[in-house]
Design a protein around this motif. Structure first.
Motif, PDB file in Angstrom:
ATOM      1  N   PRO A  13       0.803  -1.224   0.000  1.00  0.00           N
ATOM      2  CA  PRO A  13       0.000   0.000   0.000  1.00  0.00           C
ATOM      3  C   PRO A  13       0.832   1.269   0.000  1.00  0.00           C
ATOM      4  CG  PRO A  13       0.019  -0.995   2.181  1.00  0.00           C
ATOM      5  CD  PRO A  13       0.682  -1.974   1.263  1.00  0.00           C
ATOM      6  N   VAL A  14       0.277   2.286  -0.638  1.00  0.00           N
ATOM      7  CA  VAL A  14       0.843   3.627  -0.616  1.00  0.00           C
ATOM      8  C   VAL A  14      -0.237   4.558  -0.089  1.00  0.00           C
ATOM      9  CG1 VAL A  14       1.759   5.542  -1.982  1.00  0.00           C
ATOM     10  CG2 VAL A  14       2.416   3.186  -2.531  1.00  0.00           C
ATOM     11  N   LEU A  15       0.077   5.318   0.956  1.00  0.00           N
ATOM     12  CA  LEU A  15      -0.854   6.257   1.568  1.00  0.00           C
ATOM     13  C   LEU A  15      -0.348   7.673   1.317  1.00  0.00           C
ATOM     14  CD1 LEU A  15      -3.233   6.929   3.559  1.00  0.00           C
ATOM     15  CD2 LEU A  15      -1.516   6.841   5.376  1.00  0.00           C
ATOM     16  N   GLY A  16      -1.182   8.496   0.693  1.00  0.00           N
ATOM     17  CA  GLY A  16      -0.825   9.879   0.435  1.00  0.00           C
ATOM     18  C   GLY A  16      -1.619  10.825   1.320  1.00  0.00           C
ATOM     19  N   LEU A  17      -0.933  11.752   1.991  1.00  0.00           N
ATOM     20  CA  LEU A  17      -1.566  12.755   2.843  1.00  0.00           C
ATOM     21  C   LEU A  17      -1.239  14.133   2.276  1.00  0.00           C
ATOM     22  CD1 LEU A  17      -0.490  11.312   6.318  1.00  0.00           C
ATOM     23  CD2 LEU A  17      -2.676  10.982   5.186  1.00  0.00           C
ATOM     24  N   SER A  18      -2.254  14.944   2.033  1.00  0.00           N
ATOM     25  CA  SER A  18      -1.994  16.253   1.452  1.00  0.00           C
ATOM     26  C   SER A  18      -3.043  17.246   1.920  1.00  0.00           C
ATOM     27  CB  SER A  18      -1.992  16.179  -0.081  1.00  0.00           C
ATOM     28  OG  SER A  18      -3.251  15.732  -0.558  1.00  0.00           O
ATOM     29  N   GLY A  19      -2.683  18.527   1.868  1.00  0.00           N
ATOM     30  CA  GLY A  19      -3.583  19.588   2.278  1.00  0.00           C
ATOM     31  C   GLY A  19      -2.878  20.920   2.198  1.00  0.00           C
ATOM     32  N   PRO A  20      -3.539  21.983   2.640  1.00  0.00           N
ATOM     33  CA  PRO A  20      -2.936  23.322   2.557  1.00  0.00           C
ATOM     34  C   PRO A  20      -1.738  23.452   3.489  1.00  0.00           C
ATOM     35  CG  PRO A  20      -4.964  23.390   3.829  1.00  0.00           C
ATOM     36  CD  PRO A  20      -4.889  22.021   3.235  1.00  0.00           C
ATOM     37  N   ALA A  21      -0.895  24.445   3.202  1.00  0.00           N
ATOM     38  CA  ALA A  21       0.261  24.703   4.066  1.00  0.00           C
ATOM     39  C   ALA A  21      -0.207  24.938   5.496  1.00  0.00           C
ATOM     40  CB  ALA A  21       1.030  25.916   3.558  1.00  0.00           C
ATOM     41  N   GLY A  22       0.466  24.285   6.438  1.00  0.00           N
ATOM     42  CA  GLY A  22       0.119  24.436   7.839  1.00  0.00           C
ATOM     43  C   GLY A  22      -0.906  23.448   8.343  1.00  0.00           C
ATOM     44  N   CYS A  23      -1.380  22.547   7.465  1.00  0.00           N
ATOM     45  CA  CYS A  23      -2.434  21.613   7.875  1.00  0.00           C
ATOM     46  C   CYS A  23      -1.908  20.496   8.777  1.00  0.00           C
ATOM     47  CB  CYS A  23      -3.113  21.004   6.652  1.00  0.00           C
ATOM     48  SG  CYS A  23      -2.066  19.873   5.710  1.00  0.00           S
ATOM     49  N   GLY A  24      -0.597  20.300   8.810  1.00  0.00           N
ATOM     50  CA  GLY A  24      -0.035  19.254   9.658  1.00  0.00           C
ATOM     51  C   GLY A  24       0.051  17.901   9.003  1.00  0.00           C
ATOM     52  N   ALA A  25       0.087  17.860   7.654  1.00  0.00           N
ATOM     53  CA  ALA A  25       0.177  16.569   6.970  1.00  0.00           C
ATOM     54  C   ALA A  25       1.448  15.826   7.341  1.00  0.00           C
ATOM     55  CB  ALA A  25       0.100  16.769   5.454  1.00  0.00           C
ATOM     56  N   SER A  26       2.547  16.552   7.497  1.00  0.00           N
ATOM     57  CA  SER A  26       3.811  15.902   7.845  1.00  0.00           C
ATOM     58  C   SER A  26       3.741  15.277   9.229  1.00  0.00           C
ATOM     59  CB  SER A  26       4.962  16.904   7.777  1.00  0.00           C
ATOM     60  OG  SER A  26       5.133  17.394   6.465  1.00  0.00           O
ATOM     61  N   ALA A  27       3.191  16.033  10.194  1.00  0.00           N
ATOM     62  CA  ALA A  27       3.082  15.506  11.553  1.00  0.00           C
ATOM     63  C   ALA A  27       2.156  14.300  11.601  1.00  0.00           C
ATOM     64  CB  ALA A  27       2.566  16.601  12.493  1.00  0.00           C
ATOM     65  N   LEU A  28       1.066  14.367  10.841  1.00  0.00           N
ATOM     66  CA  LEU A  28       0.142  13.226  10.796  1.00  0.00           C
ATOM     67  C   LEU A  28       0.829  12.017  10.178  1.00  0.00           C
ATOM     68  CD1 LEU A  28      -2.647  12.025  11.230  1.00  0.00           C
ATOM     69  CD2 LEU A  28      -3.348  13.035   9.040  1.00  0.00           C
ATOM     70  N   ALA A  29       1.619  12.227   9.125  1.00  0.00           N
ATOM     71  CA  ALA A  29       2.325  11.118   8.487  1.00  0.00           C
ATOM     72  C   ALA A  29       3.280  10.448   9.470  1.00  0.00           C
ATOM     73  CB  ALA A  29       3.092  11.622   7.264  1.00  0.00           C
ATOM     74  N   VAL A  30       4.013  11.238  10.238  1.00  0.00           N
ATOM     75  CA  VAL A  30       4.924  10.673  11.231  1.00  0.00           C
ATOM     76  C   VAL A  30       4.150   9.900  12.291  1.00  0.00           C
ATOM     77  CG1 VAL A  30       6.561  11.261  13.073  1.00  0.00           C
ATOM     78  CG2 VAL A  30       6.709  12.419  10.862  1.00  0.00           C
ATOM     79  N   HIS A  31       3.045  10.455  12.748  1.00  0.00           N
ATOM     80  CA  HIS A  31       2.232   9.781  13.772  1.00  0.00           C
ATOM     81  C   HIS A  31       1.710   8.452  13.251  1.00  0.00           C
ATOM     82  CE1 HIS A  31      -0.372   9.481  17.289  1.00  0.00           C
ATOM     83  NE2 HIS A  31      -1.342   9.119  16.463  1.00  0.00           N
ATOM     84  N   VAL A  32       1.202   8.443  12.036  1.00  0.00           N
ATOM     85  CA  VAL A  32       0.678   7.200  11.442  1.00  0.00           C
ATOM     86  C   VAL A  32       1.794   6.171  11.299  1.00  0.00           C
ATOM     87  CG1 VAL A  32      -0.213   6.224   9.289  1.00  0.00           C
ATOM     88  CG2 VAL A  32      -1.285   8.259  10.268  1.00  0.00           C
ATOM     89  N   ALA A  33       2.972   6.616  10.853  1.00  0.00           N
ATOM     90  CA  ALA A  33       4.095   5.687  10.683  1.00  0.00           C
ATOM     91  C   ALA A  33       4.466   5.036  12.014  1.00  0.00           C
ATOM     92  CB  ALA A  33       5.294   6.419  10.088  1.00  0.00           C
ATOM     93  N   HIS A  34       4.468   5.800  13.094  1.00  0.00           N
ATOM     94  CA  HIS A  34       4.743   5.223  14.412  1.00  0.00           C
ATOM     95  C   HIS A  34       3.648   4.243  14.824  1.00  0.00           C
ATOM     96  CE1 HIS A  34       8.352   7.218  16.023  1.00  0.00           C
ATOM     97  NE2 HIS A  34       8.012   8.236  15.252  1.00  0.00           N
ATOM     98  N   ALA A  35       2.398   4.559  14.474  1.00  0.00           N
ATOM     99  CA  ALA A  35       1.275   3.722  14.892  1.00  0.00           C
ATOM    100  C   ALA A  35       1.308   2.340  14.250  1.00  0.00           C
ATOM    101  CB  ALA A  35      -0.044   4.418  14.569  1.00  0.00           C
ATOM    102  N   VAL A  36       1.900   2.226  13.041  1.00  0.00           N
ATOM    103  CA  VAL A  36       1.879   0.939  12.320  1.00  0.00           C
ATOM    104  C   VAL A  36       3.245   0.285  12.249  1.00  0.00           C
ATOM    105  CG1 VAL A  36      -0.104   1.652  10.924  1.00  0.00           C
ATOM    106  CG2 VAL A  36       2.217   2.019  10.038  1.00  0.00           C
ATOM    107  N   GLN A  37       4.258   0.815  12.953  1.00  0.00           N
ATOM    108  CA  GLN A  37       5.604   0.277  12.756  1.00  0.00           C
ATOM    109  C   GLN A  37       5.724  -1.184  13.193  1.00  0.00           C
ATOM    110  OE1 GLN A  37       8.771   2.085  15.083  1.00  0.00           O
ATOM    111  NE2 GLN A  37       7.300   2.867  16.562  1.00  0.00           N
ATOM    112  N   ASP A  38       4.823  -1.656  14.072  1.00  0.00           N
ATOM    113  CA  ASP A  38       4.863  -3.062  14.461  1.00  0.00           C
ATOM    114  C   ASP A  38       4.576  -3.982  13.287  1.00  0.00           C
ATOM    115  OD1 ASP A  38       2.103  -1.875  14.891  1.00  0.00           O
ATOM    116  OD2 ASP A  38       1.639  -4.006  15.026  1.00  0.00           O
ATOM    117  N   ALA A  39       3.858  -3.475  12.263  1.00  0.00           N
ATOM    118  CA  ALA A  39       3.552  -4.289  11.083  1.00  0.00           C
ATOM    119  C   ALA A  39       4.721  -4.355  10.108  1.00  0.00           C
ATOM    120  CB  ALA A  39       2.317  -3.732  10.374  1.00  0.00           C
TER     121      ALA A  39
END
Length: 493
Positions: free
Chosen positions: A295-321
């Motif tokens: 799978p490939v998950l794409g996160l996007s939105g306006p500047a300042g929306c926090g897409a990068s922070a959300l991507a990091v959080h999601v990556a930590h949440a699934v790292q056990d997989a």
């Protein structure tokens, strides 16, 4: 209606000439370009493939090389494929594309990749079962080339990817043979690989080990010295530590380690502890990344929306997989270090392959595919203009991409839009950073701050940190500061 009901008795072979069988009877799939359309619909099956993508899959991105009516030709191929497959409702046309309603289990490629992934997962604690699974997987190939005889840019890309994965699987099989004491049987195949791949250090490590185990220790050490001189003369490199260690163990008469544990990179940036307001998106992202496949998950939105922070959080949440590691590259590394080639070289080094960043992108991409074959690795990319070369193609791997244009992601990527926070979530973020009591006392001023920041988490965080660093300020003071400044923090003037 389920895929399985439509596809009863159907089986597709891609690991060799493209073939389709129904109840054991081979179907006539027609001309080569018709087969190329079928191949594009089978990888992966059940996914919508746009007509534009099918055109590029057959004739490439250069429209000067397209036929006069490419869309019409695609339609003709689809019509003929429906007749050849003979099952109503199997090949579905929708607005802008087509979908082939068959399960992954009906395609030999996905059964093969599942068996390889199972073998790699078993290789350390049950090498015999791992070896049996790998042998069964490699035995499903019919010939040396996947999609043999199928034309088009897409088929060529698939062939290249599968060739790299097959090479990695063959190396893994021969490594398991050595671990199981079958060094005599492995010696000749390893000698052939060593001759064909003079710079592949893992092949030579296995070959030297097989020679030593067969009582040809002097020949093994001579081979090591020849490899060392070749690497120095052609690449300016010393042998990898695993090779040096093996040679030293052989010289000392010690028992070498048979199965080398591969590096497990852990490159994720730190998670943000006070992420708020994204629970539904996190759940959806986790479902997509844990679903299997690639799978490939794409996160996007306006500047300042926090897409990068959300991507990091999601990556930590699934790292056990993804127990074989996590790779990360951000926009600064990409822009300042030579683009995709430099990032790929860094990924390869983290995975145990000492690639030279001056190598061509095609070579680095092939080595990247081989390094990931049979491993479960998560790749996090932030702000990459062209993420395509960095996306893992191996089953069991996944990618989270933040900030990429939607068109830069594969057609089957899961896309999540990241927008401003809801008012209550903006309030919660300010309270967590600036202090709940300060925020509780001035709800109207808090609402003004949130509005001035557009409810965007990056700007809200900057404002809250300013308030937290000034204990004498009220929230109304922060509103006044923002009003005098004329804009929200961090927003361009």
């Amino acid at each position: 209606m389920s895929f399985e009901r439509w596809a009863v008795g159907l089986d597709f072979s891609l690991l060799g000439p493209l073939r389709a069988r129904c109840e054991g009877r081979e179907l006539d799939l027609g001309r080569p370009q018709q087969r190329a359309v079928l191949a594009a619909l089978l990888i992966p099956p059940g996914q919508l493939v746009s007509t534009d993508r099918l055109v590029e899959d057959l004739w490439g991105a250069d429209d000067t090389r397209w036929p006069k009516d490419p869309v019409g030709q695609i339609g003709t191929h689809i019509h003929r494929l429906r007749r050849a497959l003979g099952t109503p409702g199997l090949l579905v046309g929708t607005a802008g594309g087509y979908r082939l309603e068959v399960p992954r289990t009906a395609v030999d490629l996905f059964r093969y990749e599942a068996a390889v992934a199972e073998a790699i997962a078993l290789r350390h604690h049950d090498p015999l079962r791992a070896r049996e699974s790998l042998a069964r997987a490699l035995g499903s190939w019919e010939g040396q080339r996947a999609l043999d005889g199928v034309p088009g840019a897409f088929a060529e890309r698939v062939r290249e990817r599968l060739a790299a994965g097959r090479f990695a699987a063959v190396k893994a099989l021969l490594g398991l043979d050595l671990a199981l004491g079958r060094h005599a049987e492995a010696l000749d195949p390893l000698a052939g690989l060593a001759a064909s791949y003079p710079q592949d250090e893992e092949v030579h490590r296995l070959h030297l080990l097989a020679l030593h185990r067969c009582g040809r220790t002097a020949e093994a050490l001579a081979g090591y010295e020849a490899l060392r001189e070749r690497l120095d003369g052609e690449l300016g490199l010393e042998p990898a530590p695993a090779l040096v260690e093996l040679a030293e163990q052989i010289r000392r008469g010690e028992t070498p380690v048979l199965l080398r544990r591969l590096p497990r990179p852990c490159q994720l940036p730190p998670d943000i502890p006070d992420l708020v307001g994204r629970a539904a998106q996190v759940r959806e992202a986790e479902r997509a990344l844990r679903a299997g496949g690639r799978p490939v998950l794409g996160l996007s939105g306006p500047a300042g929306c926090g897409a990068s922070a959300l991507a990091v959080h999601v990556a930590h949440a699934v790292q056990d997989a993804f127990p074989d590691g996590q790779l990360y590259a951000g926009r600064q590394l990409y822009a300042g270090g030579g683009g995709s080639g430099a990032v790929l070289a860094g990924f390869l080094r983290a995975l145990g392959d000492r690639a030279d960043s001056s190598a061509g992108l095609d070579e680095l991409s092939a080595r990247y595919r081989a390094a990931l074959a049979g491993r479960r690795v998560l790749v996090l990319l932030d702000g990459m203009a062209e993420p395509g070369p960095l996306l893992p193609a191996a089953p069991g791997c996944a990618a989270v991409v933040a900030g990429a244009e939607p068109g830069a992601l594969p057609g089957d990527a899961v896309r999540l839009a990241v927008g401003p926070l809801e008012p209550h979530d903006a309030y919660e973020l300010l309270a967590r950073i600036a202090g709940a009591e300060r925020v509780r006392r001035e709800p109207e001023a808090v609402a003004e701050v949130a509005a001035l920041c557009g409810h965007l988490p990056v700007l809200l965080r900057t404002a809250a940190e300013r308030l937290a660093s000034r204990p004498r300020w009220t929230v109304a003071d922060l509103v006044s500061w923002l009003a005098l400044r004329g804009d929200a923090p961090g927003r361009p003037q």
